[in-house]
Design a protein around this motif. Structure first.
Motif, PDB file in Angstrom:
ATOM      1  N   GLU A   1       0.831  -1.206   0.000  1.00 23.13           N
ATOM      2  CA  GLU A   1       0.000   0.000   0.000  1.00 23.13           C
ATOM      3  C   GLU A   1       0.863   1.253   0.000  1.00 23.13           C
ATOM      4  O   GLU A   1       0.535   2.248  -0.666  1.00 23.13           O
ATOM      5  CB  GLU A   1      -0.929  -0.016   1.215  1.00 23.13           C
ATOM      6  CG  GLU A   1      -2.024  -1.073   1.122  1.00 23.13           C
ATOM      7  CD  GLU A   1      -2.885  -1.123   2.369  1.00 23.13           C
ATOM      8  OE1 GLU A   1      -2.401  -0.684   3.440  1.00 23.13           O
ATOM      9  OE2 GLU A   1      -4.035  -1.592   2.259  1.00 23.13           O
ATOM     10  N   ARG A   2       1.975   1.215   0.726  1.00 24.98           N
ATOM     11  CA  ARG A   2       2.881   2.367   0.737  1.00 24.98           C
ATOM     12  C   ARG A   2       3.480   2.601  -0.646  1.00 24.98           C
ATOM     13  O   ARG A   2       3.788   3.739  -1.017  1.00 24.98           O
ATOM     14  CB  ARG A   2       4.001   2.165   1.756  1.00 24.98           C
ATOM     15  CG  ARG A   2       3.553   2.183   3.199  1.00 24.98           C
ATOM     16  CD  ARG A   2       4.687   2.586   4.140  1.00 24.98           C
ATOM     17  NE  ARG A   2       5.853   1.713   4.020  1.00 24.98           N
ATOM     18  CZ  ARG A   2       6.042   0.621   4.754  1.00 24.98           C
ATOM     19  NH1 ARG A   2       5.128   0.251   5.645  1.00 24.98           N
ATOM     20  NH2 ARG A   2       7.133  -0.111   4.601  1.00 24.98           N
ATOM     21  N   PHE A   3       3.631   1.529  -1.410  1.00 26.85           N
ATOM     22  CA  PHE A   3       4.200   1.637  -2.756  1.00 26.85           C
ATOM     23  C   PHE A   3       3.141   1.911  -3.816  1.00 26.85           C
ATOM     24  O   PHE A   3       3.450   1.930  -4.997  1.00 26.85           O
ATOM     25  CB  PHE A   3       4.963   0.372  -3.110  1.00 26.85           C
ATOM     26  CG  PHE A   3       6.357   0.308  -2.514  1.00 26.85           C
ATOM     27  CD1 PHE A   3       6.894   1.376  -1.831  1.00 26.85           C
ATOM     28  CD2 PHE A   3       7.135  -0.836  -2.653  1.00 26.85           C
ATOM     29  CE1 PHE A   3       8.168   1.320  -1.284  1.00 26.85           C
ATOM     30  CE2 PHE A   3       8.413  -0.904  -2.110  1.00 26.85           C
ATOM     31  CZ  PHE A   3       8.920   0.178  -1.422  1.00 26.85           C
TER      32      PHE A   3
ATOM     33  N   GLU B   1      11.879   9.052 -12.093  1.00 29.25           N
ATOM     34  CA  GLU B   1      10.648   9.149 -11.314  1.00 29.25           C
ATOM     35  C   GLU B   1      10.908   9.282  -9.814  1.00 29.25           C
ATOM     36  O   GLU B   1       9.970   9.405  -9.029  1.00 29.25           O
ATOM     37  CB  GLU B   1       9.777   7.902 -11.572  1.00 29.25           C
ATOM     38  CG  GLU B   1       9.346   7.729 -13.014  1.00 29.25           C
ATOM     39  CD  GLU B   1       8.472   8.860 -13.497  1.00 29.25           C
ATOM     40  OE1 GLU B   1       7.615   9.336 -12.710  1.00 29.25           O
ATOM     41  OE2 GLU B   1       8.646   9.287 -14.663  1.00 29.25           O
ATOM     42  N   LYS B   2      12.192   9.214  -9.428  1.00 28.92           N
ATOM     43  CA  LYS B   2      12.580   9.328  -8.009  1.00 28.92           C
ATOM     44  C   LYS B   2      11.839   8.315  -7.135  1.00 28.92           C
ATOM     45  O   LYS B   2      11.296   8.635  -6.063  1.00 28.92           O
ATOM     46  CB  LYS B   2      12.349  10.754  -7.505  1.00 28.92           C
ATOM     47  CG  LYS B   2      13.191  11.809  -8.223  1.00 28.92           C
ATOM     48  CD  LYS B   2      12.909  13.196  -7.668  1.00 28.92           C
ATOM     49  CE  LYS B   2      13.865  14.253  -8.237  1.00 28.92           C
ATOM     50  NZ  LYS B   2      13.836  14.338  -9.707  1.00 28.92           N
ATOM     51  N   LEU B   3      11.824   7.071  -7.596  1.00 33.49           N
ATOM     52  CA  LEU B   3      11.115   6.016  -6.863  1.00 33.49           C
ATOM     53  C   LEU B   3      11.920   5.582  -5.638  1.00 33.49           C
ATOM     54  O   LEU B   3      13.156   5.498  -5.690  1.00 33.49           O
ATOM     55  CB  LEU B   3      10.866   4.815  -7.786  1.00 33.49           C
ATOM     56  CG  LEU B   3      10.016   5.093  -9.026  1.00 33.49           C
ATOM     57  CD1 LEU B   3       9.750   3.805  -9.791  1.00 33.49           C
ATOM     58  CD2 LEU B   3       8.699   5.761  -8.642  1.00 33.49           C
ATOM     59  N   PRO B   4      11.257   5.271  -4.533  1.00 34.98           N
ATOM     60  CA  PRO B   4      11.941   4.958  -3.277  1.00 34.98           C
ATOM     61  C   PRO B   4      12.419   3.508  -3.199  1.00 34.98           C
ATOM     62  O   PRO B   4      12.009   2.744  -2.314  1.00 34.98           O
ATOM     63  CB  PRO B   4      10.870   5.250  -2.229  1.00 34.98           C
ATOM     64  CG  PRO B   4       9.576   4.926  -2.916  1.00 34.98           C
ATOM     65  CD  PRO B   4       9.784   5.350  -4.362  1.00 34.98           C
ATOM     66  N   ILE B   5      13.292   3.119  -4.118  1.00 36.97           N
ATOM     67  CA  ILE B   5      13.776   1.740  -4.158  1.00 36.97           C
ATOM     68  C   ILE B   5      14.452   1.342  -2.851  1.00 36.97           C
ATOM     69  O   ILE B   5      14.344   0.192  -2.394  1.00 36.97           O
ATOM     70  CB  ILE B   5      14.759   1.553  -5.335  1.00 36.97           C
ATOM     71  CG1 ILE B   5      14.035   1.756  -6.670  1.00 36.97           C
ATOM     72  CG2 ILE B   5      15.396   0.167  -5.303  1.00 36.97           C
ATOM     73  CD1 ILE B   5      12.975   0.740  -6.965  1.00 36.97           C
ATOM     74  N   ASP B   6      15.123   2.275  -2.205  1.00 39.80           N
ATOM     75  CA  ASP B   6      15.817   1.944  -0.957  1.00 39.80           C
ATOM     76  C   ASP B   6      14.862   1.439   0.119  1.00 39.80           C
ATOM     77  O   ASP B   6      15.277   0.729   1.039  1.00 39.80           O
ATOM     78  CB  ASP B   6      16.573   3.165  -0.427  1.00 39.80           C
ATOM     79  CG  ASP B   6      17.816   3.482  -1.234  1.00 39.80           C
ATOM     80  OD1 ASP B   6      18.112   2.729  -2.178  1.00 39.80           O
ATOM     81  OD2 ASP B   6      18.485   4.487  -0.934  1.00 39.80           O
ATOM     82  N   GLU B   7      13.585   1.785   0.014  1.00 37.25           N
ATOM     83  CA  GLU B   7      12.615   1.329   1.008  1.00 37.25           C
ATOM     84  C   GLU B   7      12.281  -0.150   0.862  1.00 37.25           C
ATOM     85  O   GLU B   7      11.559  -0.708   1.706  1.00 37.25           O
ATOM     86  CB  GLU B   7      11.350   2.181   0.927  1.00 37.25           C
ATOM     87  CG  GLU B   7      11.576   3.636   1.332  1.00 37.25           C
ATOM     88  CD  GLU B   7      10.302   4.464   1.283  1.00 37.25           C
ATOM     89  OE1 GLU B   7       9.206   3.870   1.252  1.00 37.25           O
ATOM     90  OE2 GLU B   7      10.411   5.704   1.259  1.00 37.25           O
ATOM     91  N   LEU B   8      12.774  -0.800  -0.190  1.00 36.65           N
ATOM     92  CA  LEU B   8      12.621  -2.253  -0.302  1.00 36.65           C
ATOM     93  C   LEU B   8      13.404  -2.974   0.784  1.00 36.65           C
ATOM     94  O   LEU B   8      13.052  -4.084   1.191  1.00 36.65           O
ATOM     95  CB  LEU B   8      13.136  -2.741  -1.670  1.00 36.65           C
ATOM     96  CG  LEU B   8      12.311  -2.440  -2.911  1.00 36.65           C
ATOM     97  CD1 LEU B   8      13.120  -2.799  -4.152  1.00 36.65           C
ATOM     98  CD2 LEU B   8      10.993  -3.217  -2.883  1.00 36.65           C
ATOM     99  N   PHE B   9      14.470  -2.348   1.259  1.00 41.02           N
ATOM    100  CA  PHE B   9      15.402  -3.045   2.153  1.00 41.02           C
ATOM    101  C   PHE B   9      14.946  -2.940   3.610  1.00 41.02           C
ATOM    102  O   PHE B   9      14.746  -1.862   4.142  1.00 41.02           O
ATOM    103  CB  PHE B   9      16.809  -2.467   2.002  1.00 41.02           C
ATOM    104  CG  PHE B   9      17.399  -2.698   0.645  1.00 41.02           C
ATOM    105  CD1 PHE B   9      18.003  -3.900   0.339  1.00 41.02           C
ATOM    106  CD2 PHE B   9      17.325  -1.716  -0.336  1.00 41.02           C
ATOM    107  CE1 PHE B   9      18.527  -4.124  -0.925  1.00 41.02           C
ATOM    108  CE2 PHE B   9      17.858  -1.935  -1.595  1.00 41.02           C
ATOM    109  CZ  PHE B   9      18.455  -3.149  -1.891  1.00 41.02           C
ATOM    110  N   SER B  10      14.806  -4.110   4.205  1.00 43.52           N
ATOM    111  CA  SER B  10      14.488  -4.169   5.632  1.00 43.52           C
ATOM    112  C   SER B  10      15.719  -4.501   6.455  1.00 43.52           C
ATOM    113  O   SER B  10      15.734  -4.280   7.671  1.00 43.52           O
ATOM    114  CB  SER B  10      13.402  -5.222   5.892  1.00 43.52           C
ATOM    115  OG  SER B  10      13.823  -6.502   5.454  1.00 43.52           O
ATOM    116  N   HIS B  11      16.757  -5.067   5.814  1.00 41.87           N
ATOM    117  CA  HIS B  11      17.956  -5.473   6.539  1.00 41.87           C
ATOM    118  C   HIS B  11      19.198  -5.132   5.719  1.00 41.87           C
ATOM    119  O   HIS B  11      19.255  -5.418   4.512  1.00 41.87           O
ATOM    120  CB  HIS B  11      17.951  -6.986   6.813  1.00 41.87           C
ATOM    121  CG  HIS B  11      16.879  -7.432   7.757  1.00 41.87           C
ATOM    122  ND1 HIS B  11      15.569  -7.607   7.359  1.00 41.87           N
ATOM    123  CD2 HIS B  11      16.931  -7.739   9.080  1.00 41.87           C
ATOM    124  CE1 HIS B  11      14.847  -8.009   8.399  1.00 41.87           C
ATOM    125  NE2 HIS B  11      15.632  -8.101   9.448  1.00 41.87           N
TER     126      HIS B  11
END
Length: 364
Positions: free
Chosen positions: A208-210, A307-317
């Protein structure tokens, strides 16, 4: 230098490896980030008993970093020290039509070789690769983002490319692991209305955040029925299946509307089974997608940057090399986001200087 190897039976080891000078057409990349991919778990979990081929190659096929040095014949237009790069993780013959069109994994002259399995991979401070496998990494993107685009996020992009123009359409993405979440993010940015399916509550929230407009819990209720309810009974034109689960594949088929398309990219043990007469009059298309071409990897990276997509938010660890055992034990649970090994410039430089004789001396 030290590198991570899979020894089977859910075990990893950190072993010492020499780093050789780059040969003709090769470069040494100082790794800054090396992603953990779901496909690694097949090797990590594999039962091994006396197999002397286990542990021969450094693991990891999602490296991103900085060009450290170049071999003979590598011109500045291909690579120069200091360039920020990703690596396309397949090597083919380079001369057949598939290789020349950017698809070395489809090589028709010889079996392809992949970093992390047939060739030393990126779970180490340095990796030696052909210059032709390098893809530029925009300054606006982190090395972690480059690692993700090098396989997981790039695989999602490849699947969307197979489906075609998703803009304005409703797309169901089955599975919201790192690949599925990437697909949700990318498809939303490309104008699709995404319905995300996953049994893990945290992953549905992440979807949902994505940008997912709705989420479905396939454990709580029948996924295809829920999807049809969300579309007033019509079904959806597009499905991307990322989990490799047989029930997800079946649900994806069942929720398609006439003329719909489903693309299968999950690498699980799932099977696509259906009675032809049930779908004969629907005119649906079933297709597969295998990661992405090197051209698509560059296009994906450019799109993410633009598009300045927040790819870094994929990482949890984020992990250090010394935490390899803990990292893969956690990743094996498959209930969180993406994991990545990170290296900083100081660590790599110190290790390289300390091992200079092993790297460039008689042991190379």
């Amino acid at each position: 230098m030290k590198g991570i190897v899979f020894t089977g039976n859910r075990r990893v080891e950190i072993r010492n490896f020499p780093v050789r000078e780059p040969g003709p057409g090769e470069v040494v990349v100082a790794v800054r980030a090396s992603g953990m991919c779901g496909s690694d778990l097949h090797v990590y979990r594999a039962a091994r008993d006396g197999d002397d081929t286990v542990g021969q190659a450094i693991a990891g096929h999602e490296p991103a970093g900085v060009v450290h040095s170049v071999g003979p014949g590598v011109g500045d237009q291909l690579a120069a020290p200091g360039d920020r790069v990703m690596v396309h993780h397949y090597i083919g013959c380079t001369t057949c039509d598939s290789c020349r069109s950017g698809w070395p994994q489809m090589c028709t002259k010889a079996p392809f070789r992949a970093f992390g399995t047939q060739e030393h991979g990126g779970h180490a401070p340095y990796i030696v690769v052909p210059a032709a496998t390098l893809v530029p990494l925009d300054d606006s993107l982190s090395f972690e983002a480059g690692a993700a685009i090098g396989c997981g996020t790039g695989t999602a992009w490849g699947g969307l490319e197979r489906l075609g123009d998703v803009g304005g359409s409703t797309l169901v993405v089955f599975g919201q692991g790192p690949v599925g979440l990437s697909a949700t993010m990318l498809a939303t940015a490309r104008g699709a209305r995404v319905i995300a399916v996953d049994p893990e509550p945290a992953r549905r929230v992440h979807a949902e955040r994505f940008g997912a407009v709705a989420t479905v819990d396939p454990v709580k209720s029948n996924a295809s029925d829920m999807i049809r309810n969300l579309t007033d009974g019509a079904g959806v034109p597009l499905v991307l299946e990322t989990s490799g689960n047989s029930s997800a594949i079946s649900a994806g088929m069942d929720c398609l509307r006439p003329w719909g398309k489903i693309c299968l990219i999950g690498l699980g043990a799932g099977e696509a089974r259906f009675r032809v007469t049930d779908f004969y009059r629907t005119q649906v298309t079933v297709m597969t997608s295998w990661t992405m071409s090197i051209v698509q990897q560059r296009q994906c990276a450019e799109f993410v940057a633009r598009e300045k997509l927040p790819i870094d938010e994929l990482f949890s660890h984020r992990w250090h090399l010394s935490e390899a055992a803990e990292a893969y034990e956690e990743f094996d649970k498959q209930n969180a986001g993406k994991g990545v090994f990170v290296f900083d410039a100081l660590d790599s430089d110190v290790e390289r200087v300390g091992a200079e004789s092993a790297i460039f001396g008689e042991d190379r």
